[in-house]
Write a protein that holds these residues in place. Structure first.
Motif, short mmCIF file in Angstrom:
data_model
loop_
_atom_site.label_atom_id
_atom_site.label_comp_id
_atom_site.label_asym_id
_atom_site.label_seq_id
_atom_site.Cartn_x
_atom_site.Cartn_y
_atom_site.Cartn_z
N ARG A 2 0.87 -1.13 0.06
CA ARG A 2 -0.10 -0.09 0.01
C ARG A 2 0.90 1.06 0.17
O ARG A 2 1.95 1.18 0.50
CB ARG A 2 -0.90 0.07 1.20
N GLY A 3 0.43 2.30 -0.51
CA GLY A 3 1.02 3.52 -0.39
C GLY A 3 0.13 4.78 -1.13
O GLY A 3 -1.13 4.49 -1.16
N ARG A 4 0.98 5.74 -1.83
CA ARG A 4 0.16 7.02 -2.13
C ARG A 4 1.19 7.37 -3.28
O ARG A 4 2.10 7.18 -3.18
CB ARG A 4 0.10 7.93 -1.03
N HIS A 5 0.45 7.86 -4.23
CA HIS A 5 0.69 8.69 -5.48
C HIS A 5 0.40 10.11 -5.37
O HIS A 5 -0.82 10.44 -5.48
CB HIS A 5 0.55 8.03 -6.60
N PHE A 6 1.29 11.07 -5.07
CA PHE A 6 0.90 12.38 -5.01
C PHE A 6 1.31 13.28 -6.31
O PHE A 6 2.57 13.24 -6.80
CB PHE A 6 1.55 13.20 -3.93
N GLY A 18 -1.99 -2.70 -3.79
CA GLY A 18 -1.70 -3.79 -4.97
C GLY A 18 -0.90 -5.00 -4.08
O GLY A 18 -0.62 -5.36 -2.94
N SER A 19 -0.25 -5.89 -5.11
CA SER A 19 0.76 -7.02 -4.57
C SER A 19 1.97 -7.30 -5.49
O SER A 19 2.11 -6.89 -6.56
CB SER A 19 -0.06 -8.47 -4.63
N ILE A 20 2.78 -7.83 -4.88
CA ILE A 20 4.08 -8.72 -5.38
C ILE A 20 4.09 -10.05 -5.60
O ILE A 20 3.81 -10.49 -4.40
CB ILE A 20 5.47 -8.07 -4.69
N THR A 21 4.14 -10.56 -6.65
CA THR A 21 4.08 -12.05 -6.96
C THR A 21 5.59 -12.71 -6.56
O THR A 21 6.56 -11.93 -6.27
CB THR A 21 4.05 -12.60 -8.21
N ASP A 22 5.56 -13.99 -6.45
CA ASP A 22 6.88 -14.72 -6.05
C ASP A 22 7.70 -14.38 -7.16
O ASP A 22 8.99 -14.48 -6.90
CB ASP A 22 6.55 -16.05 -5.94
N THR A 23 7.53 -14.09 -8.32
CA THR A 23 8.52 -13.87 -9.27
C THR A 23 8.89 -12.40 -9.45
O THR A 23 9.55 -12.07 -10.13
CB THR A 23 7.92 -14.30 -10.79
N GLY A 24 8.19 -11.57 -8.64
CA GLY A 24 8.63 -10.26 -8.61
C GLY A 24 8.01 -9.15 -9.43
O GLY A 24 7.95 -7.88 -9.56
N ASP A 25 6.75 -9.57 -9.91
CA ASP A 25 5.73 -9.12 -10.90
C ASP A 25 4.83 -8.25 -9.87
O ASP A 25 4.51 -8.46 -8.77
CB ASP A 25 4.96 -9.46 -11.66
N ILE A 26 4.86 -6.78 -10.30
CA ILE A 26 4.11 -5.91 -9.15
C ILE A 26 2.58 -5.52 -9.87
O ILE A 26 2.51 -5.43 -11.53
CB ILE A 26 4.81 -4.46 -9.23
N ALA A 27 1.62 -5.44 -9.20
CA ALA A 27 0.21 -5.37 -9.61
C ALA A 27 -0.38 -4.27 -8.79
O ALA A 27 -0.48 -4.57 -7.50
CB ALA A 27 -0.39 -6.30 -9.80
N LEU A 28 -0.61 -2.85 -9.08
CA LEU A 28 -1.19 -1.82 -8.32
C LEU A 28 -2.40 -1.30 -9.17
O LEU A 28 -2.48 -1.22 -10.17
CB LEU A 28 -0.22 -0.69 -8.17
N THR A 29 -3.35 -0.82 -8.05
CA THR A 29 -4.27 -0.09 -8.36
C THR A 29 -4.43 1.45 -7.76
O THR A 29 -4.07 1.30 -6.86
CB THR A 29 -5.72 -0.69 -8.10
N ARG A 30 -4.61 2.37 -8.75
CA ARG A 30 -4.51 3.98 -8.08
C ARG A 30 -6.00 4.40 -7.93
O ARG A 30 -6.90 3.75 -8.79
CB ARG A 30 -3.81 4.53 -9.19
N GLY A 31 -5.98 4.97 -6.64
CA GLY A 31 -7.53 5.56 -6.45
C GLY A 31 -8.25 4.83 -5.51
O GLY A 31 -7.73 3.98 -4.94
N GLN A 32 -9.40 5.29 -5.18
CA GLN A 32 -10.12 4.70 -4.05
C GLN A 32 -10.80 3.26 -4.60
O GLN A 32 -10.95 3.25 -5.85
CB GLN A 32 -11.61 5.91 -3.81
#
Length: 57
Positions: A2-6, A18-32
């Protein structure tokens, strides 16, 4: 994860979740959660300091 984008020039503060998989892939969703602004997916920078490869798939 979790975090913020300003966006300083617009004064917009978006939450990130979002999340990070065991292989290092990142998946993020921005917004509410009820009104997301779009997903970001990719790989974090490598040891050589390359820019992260994120796209909006």
């Amino acid at each position: 994860m979790r975090g913020r984008h300003f966006y300083a020039h617009l004064g917009i503060d978006l939450p990130l979740a979002g999340s990070i998989t065991d292989t290092g892939d990142i998946a993020l969703t921005r917004g509410q959660p009820g009104a997301p602004r779009g997903p970001l997916r990719g790989q974090p920078p490598g040891d050589e300091g390359a820019e992260p490869l994120l796209d909006r798939r």
